[in-house]
Design an enzyme around this catalytic site. Sequence first.
Site, PDB file in Angstrom:
ATOM      1  N   GLY A  47       0.794  -1.225   0.000  1.00  0.00           N
ATOM      2  CA  GLY A  47       0.000   0.000   0.000  1.00  0.00           C
ATOM      3  C   GLY A  47       0.822   1.268   0.000  1.00  0.00           C
ATOM      4  O   GLY A  47       1.417   1.640   1.023  1.00  0.00           O
ATOM      5  N   LEU A  48       0.827   1.928  -1.157  1.00  0.00           N
ATOM      6  CA  LEU A  48       1.470   3.236  -1.276  1.00  0.00           C
ATOM      7  C   LEU A  48       0.403   4.294  -1.609  1.00  0.00           C
ATOM      8  O   LEU A  48       0.321   5.331  -0.953  1.00  0.00           O
ATOM      9  CB  LEU A  48       2.529   3.180  -2.401  1.00  0.00           C
ATOM     10  CG  LEU A  48       3.280   4.479  -2.705  1.00  0.00           C
ATOM     11  CD1 LEU A  48       4.236   4.828  -1.560  1.00  0.00           C
ATOM     12  CD2 LEU A  48       4.093   4.344  -4.007  1.00  0.00           C
ATOM     13  N   PRO A  71      -6.297   7.903  -1.552  1.00  0.00           N
ATOM     14  CA  PRO A  71      -7.339   8.537  -2.374  1.00  0.00           C
ATOM     15  C   PRO A  71      -6.882   9.853  -3.015  1.00  0.00           C
ATOM     16  O   PRO A  71      -7.196  10.120  -4.165  1.00  0.00           O
ATOM     17  CB  PRO A  71      -8.480   8.769  -1.387  1.00  0.00           C
ATOM     18  CG  PRO A  71      -8.289   7.726  -0.331  1.00  0.00           C
ATOM     19  CD  PRO A  71      -6.806   7.502  -0.227  1.00  0.00           C
ATOM     20  N   ARG A  96     -10.855 -16.358 -40.994  1.00  0.00           N
ATOM     21  CA  ARG A  96     -12.046 -15.576 -41.364  1.00  0.00           C
ATOM     22  C   ARG A  96     -11.981 -15.173 -42.842  1.00  0.00           C
ATOM     23  O   ARG A  96     -10.997 -14.569 -43.276  1.00  0.00           O
ATOM     24  CB  ARG A  96     -12.112 -14.315 -40.489  1.00  0.00           C
ATOM     25  CG  ARG A  96     -13.199 -13.346 -40.846  1.00  0.00           C
ATOM     26  CD  ARG A  96     -14.555 -13.871 -40.474  1.00  0.00           C
ATOM     27  NE  ARG A  96     -15.603 -12.875 -40.635  1.00  0.00           N
ATOM     28  CZ  ARG A  96     -16.896 -13.156 -40.527  1.00  0.00           C
ATOM     29  NH1 ARG A  96     -17.297 -14.399 -40.257  1.00  0.00           N
ATOM     30  NH2 ARG A  96     -17.785 -12.206 -40.664  1.00  0.00           N
ATOM     31  N   GLU A 111       1.360   1.265 -11.198  1.00  0.00           N
ATOM     32  CA  GLU A 111       2.801   1.410 -10.887  1.00  0.00           C
ATOM     33  C   GLU A 111       3.425   2.575 -11.653  1.00  0.00           C
ATOM     34  O   GLU A 111       4.551   2.500 -12.123  1.00  0.00           O
ATOM     35  CB  GLU A 111       3.538   0.091 -11.125  1.00  0.00           C
ATOM     36  CG  GLU A 111       2.982  -0.989 -10.207  1.00  0.00           C
ATOM     37  CD  GLU A 111       3.887  -2.172 -10.003  1.00  0.00           C
ATOM     38  OE1 GLU A 111       5.112  -2.013 -10.087  1.00  0.00           O
ATOM     39  OE2 GLU A 111       3.341  -3.251  -9.726  1.00  0.00           O
ATOM     40  N   THR A 166       1.790   6.032 -14.096  1.00  0.00           N
ATOM     41  CA  THR A 166       1.161   6.209 -15.411  1.00  0.00           C
ATOM     42  C   THR A 166       2.237   6.426 -16.483  1.00  0.00           C
ATOM     43  O   THR A 166       3.409   6.678 -16.161  1.00  0.00           O
ATOM     44  CB  THR A 166       0.250   7.455 -15.380  1.00  0.00           C
ATOM     45  OG1 THR A 166       1.079   8.602 -15.109  1.00  0.00           O
ATOM     46  CG2 THR A 166      -0.829   7.339 -14.309  1.00  0.00           C
ATOM     47  N   GLU A 225       2.597   9.000 -18.219  1.00  0.00           N
ATOM     48  CA  GLU A 225       3.143  10.359 -18.038  1.00  0.00           C
ATOM     49  C   GLU A 225       4.248  10.341 -16.977  1.00  0.00           C
ATOM     50  O   GLU A 225       5.285  10.998 -17.130  1.00  0.00           O
ATOM     51  CB  GLU A 225       2.023  11.328 -17.625  1.00  0.00           C
ATOM     52  CG  GLU A 225       1.005  11.640 -18.711  1.00  0.00           C
ATOM     53  CD  GLU A 225      -0.019  10.513 -18.944  1.00  0.00           C
ATOM     54  OE1 GLU A 225      -0.107   9.587 -18.119  1.00  0.00           O
ATOM     55  OE2 GLU A 225      -0.725  10.566 -19.964  1.00  0.00           O
TER      56      GLU A 225
HETATM   57  C1  LIG Z   1      -6.131  -2.148 -10.814  1.00  0.00           C
HETATM   58  C2  LIG Z   1      -5.211  -1.296 -10.012  1.00  0.00           C
HETATM   59  C3  LIG Z   1      -4.328  -1.883  -9.114  1.00  0.00           C
HETATM   60  C4  LIG Z   1      -3.486  -1.083  -8.329  1.00  0.00           C
HETATM   61  N1  LIG Z   1      -2.698  -1.683  -7.372  1.00  0.00           N
HETATM   62  C5  LIG Z   1      -1.989  -0.897  -6.521  1.00  0.00           C
HETATM   63  C6  LIG Z   1      -1.293  -1.488  -5.407  1.00  0.00           C
HETATM   64  O1  LIG Z   1      -1.289  -2.705  -5.230  1.00  0.00           O
HETATM   65  N2  LIG Z   1      -0.635  -0.655  -4.548  1.00  0.00           N
HETATM   66  C7  LIG Z   1      -0.627   0.706  -4.703  1.00  0.00           C
HETATM   67  O2  LIG Z   1      -0.013   1.373  -3.886  1.00  0.00           O
HETATM   68  N3  LIG Z   1      -1.286   1.290  -5.756  1.00  0.00           N
HETATM   69  C8  LIG Z   1      -1.974   0.534  -6.644  1.00  0.00           C
HETATM   70  N4  LIG Z   1      -2.664   1.116  -7.682  1.00  0.00           N
HETATM   71  C9  LIG Z   1      -2.655   2.567  -7.811  1.00  0.00           C
HETATM   72  C10 LIG Z   1      -1.887   3.074  -9.033  1.00  0.00           C
HETATM   73  O3  LIG Z   1      -0.514   2.913  -8.848  1.00  0.00           O
HETATM   74  C11 LIG Z   1      -2.308   4.528  -9.256  1.00  0.00           C
HETATM   75  O4  LIG Z   1      -3.652   4.494  -9.750  1.00  0.00           O
HETATM   76  C12 LIG Z   1      -1.421   5.258 -10.231  1.00  0.00           C
HETATM   77  O5  LIG Z   1      -0.145   5.473  -9.676  1.00  0.00           O
HETATM   78  C13 LIG Z   1      -2.003   6.611 -10.668  1.00  0.00           C
HETATM   79  O6  LIG Z   1      -2.437   7.363  -9.563  1.00  0.00           O
HETATM   80  P1  LIG Z   1      -3.910   8.004  -9.569  1.00  0.00           P
HETATM   81  O7  LIG Z   1      -4.831   6.942  -9.957  1.00  0.00           O
HETATM   82  O8  LIG Z   1      -4.122   8.675  -8.292  1.00  0.00           O
HETATM   83  O9  LIG Z   1      -3.866   9.056 -10.753  1.00  0.00           O
HETATM   84  P2  LIG Z   1      -3.373  10.584 -10.637  1.00  0.00           P
HETATM   85  O10 LIG Z   1      -2.024  10.621 -10.018  1.00  0.00           O
HETATM   86  O11 LIG Z   1      -4.440  11.419 -10.053  1.00  0.00           O
HETATM   87  O12 LIG Z   1      -3.216  10.963 -12.174  1.00  0.00           O
HETATM   88  C14 LIG Z   1      -4.300  11.418 -12.997  1.00  0.00           C
HETATM   89  C15 LIG Z   1      -3.722  11.850 -14.350  1.00  0.00           C
HETATM   90  O13 LIG Z   1      -2.817  12.954 -14.157  1.00  0.00           O
HETATM   91  C16 LIG Z   1      -1.550  12.642 -14.708  1.00  0.00           C
HETATM   92  N5  LIG Z   1      -0.478  13.229 -13.910  1.00  0.00           N
HETATM   93  C17 LIG Z   1      -0.337  13.202 -12.559  1.00  0.00           C
HETATM   94  N6  LIG Z   1       0.799  13.821 -12.185  1.00  0.00           N
HETATM   95  C18 LIG Z   1       1.393  14.252 -13.337  1.00  0.00           C
HETATM   96  C19 LIG Z   1       2.597  14.950 -13.635  1.00  0.00           C
HETATM   97  N7  LIG Z   1       3.448  15.339 -12.673  1.00  0.00           N
HETATM   98  N8  LIG Z   1       2.881  15.218 -14.932  1.00  0.00           N
HETATM   99  C20 LIG Z   1       2.033  14.839 -15.927  1.00  0.00           C
HETATM  100  N9  LIG Z   1       0.892  14.161 -15.697  1.00  0.00           N
HETATM  101  C21 LIG Z   1       0.573  13.883 -14.431  1.00  0.00           C
HETATM  102  C22 LIG Z   1      -1.472  11.118 -14.680  1.00  0.00           C
HETATM  103  O14 LIG Z   1      -0.533  10.632 -15.623  1.00  0.00           O
HETATM  104  C23 LIG Z   1      -2.911  10.755 -15.024  1.00  0.00           C
HETATM  105  O15 LIG Z   1      -3.080  10.804 -16.413  1.00  0.00           O
HETATM  106  C24 LIG Z   1      -3.484   0.327  -8.494  1.00  0.00           C
HETATM  107  C25 LIG Z   1      -4.353   0.912  -9.431  1.00  0.00           C
HETATM  108  C26 LIG Z   1      -5.217   0.132 -10.177  1.00  0.00           C
HETATM  109  C27 LIG Z   1      -6.158   0.800 -11.122  1.00  0.00           C
END
Ligand SMILES: Cc1cc2nc3c(=O)[nH]c(=O)nc-3n(C[C@H](O)[C@H](O)[C@H](O)COP(=O)(O)OP(=O)(O)OC[C@H]3O[C@@H](n4cnc5c(N)ncnc54)[C@H](O)[C@@H]3O)c2cc1C
Length: 389
Positions: free
Chosen positions: A134-135, A138, A278, A373, A375, A377
Amino acid sequence: MNTVLEAPEGIAFQENENQKMIAQMIKDFGEKEIKPHMMDWDESQEFPMQLFHKLGELGLMGVLVPQEYGGSGFGYHEYVTAIVELSKVDSSIGLSMAAHNSLCTGHILQFGNEEQKQKYLPKLASGEWIGAWGLTEPNTGSDAGNMRTVAEADGDYYVLNGAKNFITHGKSGHVAVVIARTGKVGDSRGMTAFVVERGTPGFSGGRKENKLGMRASETAEMIFENCRVHKSQVLGEVGEGFIQSMKILDGGRISIAALSLGIAVGSFEAALQYSKEREQFNQPISKFQAIAFKLADMATKIEAAKLLIMQASELKNHGKPMTKESAMAKYYASEIAVEAANEAVQIFGGYGFTKDYPVEKFYRDVKLCTIGEGTSEIQKLVISRDLLK
Ligand SMILES: Cc1cc2nc3c(=O)[nH]c(=O)nc-3n(C[C@H](O)[C@H](O)[C@H](O)COP(=O)(O)OP(=O)(O)OC[C@H]3O[C@@H](n4cnc5c(N)ncnc54)[C@H](O)[C@@H]3O)c2cc1C
């Protein structure tokens, strides 16, 4: 300075015998234990815990764990093979297996003390216990260093308060590695990693997400309410949690790249076969250049992704710096996997839009790869920071 075409030191292009053995084992296991049930798990969002116990018996829940702790003692090439082959069958299972191995288990393996390794690794490697990590919170995903879950020292204990979300196995995991704030917001040395066992008072699973794809991989909240964790559960040094996490993600990104590759190859293989079977306008659709060129693009990009993954794995195996290389592998493999799954659905036409063929599920599952892990970006941020340092 490296010349342009110089291969990374000692890069192994040859698949080893262990990789071949793992690939065959997963193919057989997948036919018998996964394929008959995977669409039901997908439909009902069931996390098939029993399956992971069986994967443990095959040595796939502790691929990188040394044999002295009950693991398989393999390196990253074998690990990548395992994820690719599992993900070709069911990427939800590939995701859960990867999160268990490289995040939770990997964190304890890399930063735990001897006592912690003895206590947790055999249970995790055998698949008796499922691990969570857990890193994310919300309000802090990409900006994980800004987290708000706190761990306040109280005698021999730390008291954890806060919530983690989107956690793979957040409800069902038997043990979790949790990163919490032990210092000031904004201080990268103000976070600490803890191992917290399920059943610890004040630690509970929260809402389970209803997802687009990867539906058999459980994604849920973890909640901490005055959860008292003994200081013996700190992993490594107090204040090192964020730095440790970044190192864990370097390795974890190779596993998401492998997950992406598995989906891309699964999509490609299904589309290739279908295009030969196909017929339209009295000929197989593969005879149309528009379709054949899609296959050519998919195959070329898959090869490029494979090489980036092998490069990152090789560096990881040798303990060399690979932050940039793992980010490149993850970024590229995940983006081309999204393209491959999309093109595969297109090649299948209307049938690709139904649940009768595997490409529909690949298309839904694959999007996680450009998000989890870090995005795409964030991968570009990591790569460009390295280039410009
Ligand atoms: C199915 C699933 C499993 C997961 N499992 C784990 C887990 O086991 N443990 C855990 O800790 N996490 C887990 N996650 C979380 C995952 O790592 C995060 O969803 C991911 O890091 C993105 O964070 P966020 O969803 O808050 O998006 P946000 O950080 O809010 O990003 C939203 C958008 O803004 C962009 N953005 C944000 N900051 C910047 C920047 N500085 N420059 C340009 N663009 C930016 C992003 O690229 C994205 O397009 C999981 C997520 C999913 C969907």
